[in-house]
Design a protein around this motif. Sequence first.
Motif, short mmCIF file in Angstrom:
data_model
loop_
_atom_site.label_atom_id
_atom_site.label_comp_id
_atom_site.label_asym_id
_atom_site.label_seq_id
_atom_site.Cartn_x
_atom_site.Cartn_y
_atom_site.Cartn_z
N ALA A 113 -42.59 23.04 -17.96
CA ALA A 113 -42.06 24.32 -17.49
C ALA A 113 -42.61 25.48 -18.32
O ALA A 113 -42.96 26.53 -17.78
CB ALA A 113 -40.53 24.30 -17.56
N GLU A 114 -42.72 25.23 -19.63
CA GLU A 114 -43.28 26.28 -20.50
C GLU A 114 -44.75 26.51 -20.21
O GLU A 114 -45.22 27.65 -20.15
CB GLU A 114 -43.07 25.89 -21.97
N ALA A 115 -45.48 25.43 -19.98
CA ALA A 115 -46.91 25.55 -19.73
C ALA A 115 -47.20 26.28 -18.41
O ALA A 115 -48.23 26.95 -18.28
CB ALA A 115 -47.55 24.16 -19.70
N THR A 116 -46.30 26.12 -17.44
CA THR A 116 -46.49 26.79 -16.15
C THR A 116 -45.81 28.15 -16.10
O THR A 116 -45.76 28.78 -15.04
CB THR A 116 -45.95 25.91 -15.01
N ASP A 117 -45.26 28.57 -17.26
CA ASP A 117 -44.65 29.89 -17.39
C ASP A 117 -43.49 30.08 -16.40
O ASP A 117 -43.33 31.15 -15.81
CB ASP A 117 -45.71 30.98 -17.16
N PHE A 118 -42.69 29.01 -16.25
CA PHE A 118 -41.56 29.12 -15.33
C PHE A 118 -40.44 29.96 -15.93
O PHE A 118 -40.04 29.76 -17.07
CB PHE A 118 -41.01 27.74 -14.97
N LEU A 119 -39.93 30.86 -15.15
CA LEU A 119 -38.71 31.61 -15.44
C LEU A 119 -37.89 31.64 -14.15
O LEU A 119 -38.46 31.68 -13.05
CB LEU A 119 -39.02 33.03 -15.91
N PRO A 120 -36.57 31.63 -14.24
CA PRO A 120 -35.74 31.50 -13.03
C PRO A 120 -35.61 32.80 -12.23
O PRO A 120 -34.51 33.18 -11.83
CB PRO A 120 -34.39 31.04 -13.59
N ARG A 121 -36.73 33.46 -12.00
CA ARG A 121 -36.71 34.63 -11.13
C ARG A 121 -36.48 34.18 -9.69
O ARG A 121 -36.77 33.04 -9.33
CB ARG A 121 -38.02 35.41 -11.24
N ALA A 122 -35.99 35.06 -8.86
CA ALA A 122 -35.63 34.71 -7.49
C ALA A 122 -36.83 34.14 -6.74
O ALA A 122 -37.87 34.80 -6.63
CB ALA A 122 -35.10 35.93 -6.75
N GLY A 123 -36.69 32.90 -6.27
CA GLY A 123 -37.73 32.27 -5.46
C GLY A 123 -38.80 31.52 -6.22
O GLY A 123 -39.65 30.88 -5.60
N ARG A 124 -38.75 31.54 -7.57
CA ARG A 124 -39.75 30.81 -8.35
C ARG A 124 -39.45 29.31 -8.33
O ARG A 124 -38.30 28.89 -8.41
CB ARG A 124 -39.76 31.30 -9.80
N VAL A 125 -40.50 28.50 -8.24
CA VAL A 125 -40.37 27.04 -8.17
C VAL A 125 -41.28 26.40 -9.22
O VAL A 125 -42.40 26.85 -9.44
CB VAL A 125 -40.76 26.51 -6.77
N ALA A 126 -40.77 25.36 -9.83
CA ALA A 126 -41.59 24.51 -10.70
C ALA A 126 -41.33 23.06 -10.32
O ALA A 126 -40.18 22.61 -10.27
CB ALA A 126 -41.24 24.74 -12.16
N LEU A 127 -42.39 22.32 -10.05
CA LEU A 127 -42.31 20.90 -9.71
C LEU A 127 -42.59 20.10 -10.98
O LEU A 127 -43.70 20.12 -11.50
CB LEU A 127 -43.33 20.54 -8.62
N LEU A 128 -41.58 19.41 -11.48
CA LEU A 128 -41.71 18.67 -12.74
C LEU A 128 -42.09 17.22 -12.44
O LEU A 128 -41.37 16.53 -11.71
CB LEU A 128 -40.40 18.72 -13.53
N PRO A 129 -43.19 16.74 -12.99
CA PRO A 129 -43.69 15.40 -12.63
C PRO A 129 -43.03 14.29 -13.44
O PRO A 129 -42.63 14.47 -14.59
CB PRO A 129 -45.18 15.49 -12.95
N ALA A 130 -42.93 13.12 -12.80
CA ALA A 130 -42.54 11.90 -13.51
C ALA A 130 -43.78 11.33 -14.20
O ALA A 130 -44.90 11.82 -14.04
CB ALA A 130 -41.96 10.90 -12.52
N GLU A 131 -43.60 10.26 -14.95
CA GLU A 131 -44.73 9.67 -15.67
C GLU A 131 -45.81 9.16 -14.73
O GLU A 131 -46.99 9.13 -15.08
CB GLU A 131 -44.24 8.53 -16.58
N ASP A 132 -45.41 8.75 -13.51
CA ASP A 132 -46.40 8.24 -12.57
C ASP A 132 -47.04 9.34 -11.74
O ASP A 132 -47.82 9.06 -10.82
CB ASP A 132 -45.77 7.19 -11.65
N GLY A 133 -46.71 10.59 -12.04
CA GLY A 133 -47.32 11.71 -11.34
C GLY A 133 -46.55 12.21 -10.13
O GLY A 133 -46.86 13.26 -9.58
N ARG A 134 -45.53 11.47 -9.72
CA ARG A 134 -44.72 11.91 -8.61
C ARG A 134 -43.75 13.00 -9.06
O ARG A 134 -43.50 13.19 -10.25
CB ARG A 134 -43.95 10.74 -8.01
N ILE A 135 -43.17 13.70 -8.08
CA ILE A 135 -42.21 14.75 -8.42
C ILE A 135 -40.91 14.10 -8.87
O ILE A 135 -40.34 13.26 -8.18
CB ILE A 135 -41.94 15.66 -7.20
N ASP A 136 -40.46 14.51 -10.04
CA ASP A 136 -39.23 13.96 -10.60
C ASP A 136 -38.06 14.94 -10.46
O ASP A 136 -36.92 14.53 -10.27
CB ASP A 136 -39.45 13.62 -12.08
N ARG A 137 -38.38 16.22 -10.56
CA ARG A 137 -37.34 17.24 -10.55
C ARG A 137 -37.96 18.55 -10.11
O ARG A 137 -39.15 18.80 -10.33
CB ARG A 137 -36.73 17.38 -11.94
N VAL A 138 -37.15 19.41 -9.48
CA VAL A 138 -37.61 20.72 -9.04
C VAL A 138 -36.72 21.78 -9.68
O VAL A 138 -35.49 21.69 -9.63
CB VAL A 138 -37.56 20.86 -7.51
#
Length: 440
Positions: free
Chosen positions: A21-46
Amino acid sequence: MRGEEWSTVEAELSPRHRAFAEATDFLPRAGRVALLPAEDGRIDRVLFGLGDGSDPFLAGKLPSLLPPGTYRLEPRPSLDRSAAALAWLLGSYRFSRYRKPASKEPLLVAPEGIDATEIGRIAEAVALGRDLVNTPANDLGPDEIEAAARSLADRHGAAITVTQGAALARDFPLVHAVGAASPRAPRLIDLTWGDAGAPKVTLVGKGVVFDTGGLDIKPSSGMLLMKKDMGGSAAALAAASMILGAGLNLRLRLIIPAVENAIAGNAFRPGDVFRSRAGLTVEIGNTDAEGRLILADALALADEDKPDLLIDFATLTGAARVALGPDLPAFFTEDDDLALAVTDAGTKAVDPVWRLPLHKPYASLLDSKVADLNNVSGGPFAGAITAALFLRRFAPGTRSHVHFDLYGWNPSTKPGRPEGGEVQTARLVYALLKERYPAQ
């Protein structure tokens, strides 16, 4: 999450997710999305930013931001999961009649503790109305509006009658006059449902499937969106679908005058005078003010039944759009208590409206030298108000009458509101009636 929740959420993240999240400069501004990957590369959390939380439908952006998959909403104190789930469904809408839809879409698991059946019913009704508005006039005429009403009646055991031909000319002369020039026969659709002893609520929807302007023809630019001129009927059908599906404790009547305002040798003309169903004579000052004509006959029919509440929906005037823009329908009523209830319901349903005045002195602008009244004022002022005053002449016995002047279209995509046809005020009306006449 809202902005003030970010520190709490960030602390809950795994070191890997926090670093991502830090590397992608995520901040919870309205409409911002960050896709957090699992170890296998799949989406683990949004992670999804709600900003200050002022837009309860912001989650409607997610279907267009997320890759295909199945998602769940994590419970958060600041998140209205019912509103978020509805916004997700409304934002998932796509009009795909003429093009191949995406093979896979992001799906939402219904959150625990919400009424998923209710939310699905609302979303389905909205999709019905949007589909009708988005369908071009070559594939949607009075026949197809009638078919939609009959399908609704069949599904819920409602009675339906349709008046056309010689009977329409006799009983609803203004509806007949407006639709006479089209090869697609005009008609008046009348659906009734519920216990005859229950409170009477009547919905009337303007069903002009295409508006050329008639002999007072529109410029080509003015016709580009005229497939949406039946948006009032779509909103009425959508509201009726919600009401019937919920089984509200009322006697519902749905009236739709369905016509095409076309041009031919038998088109009605400026200067013509017609006697309406109500007995009032109307001089035609402009054939492009046809919507109020067909509504006049429909409202006269509704008024004969003495409903407890009469609501009409119409894409009626450009003046309302100039005053309030495309996102905020105007509404008119003489009932101050009802006006407060309508405004409150619109706020709660995220279906906002704004009241404009029925300024009675402006009624003189509709005076005619040869008939009881003209269908237009003939001047540039107060067009939405004079149109509403015209309609009130045809339902004099009904005090609780609300007239909605809609745009019926989203000019651009907003959360939960894809660009295209929209059934403005349908969810508002359902919320209002659900509070007044809950199912037993």
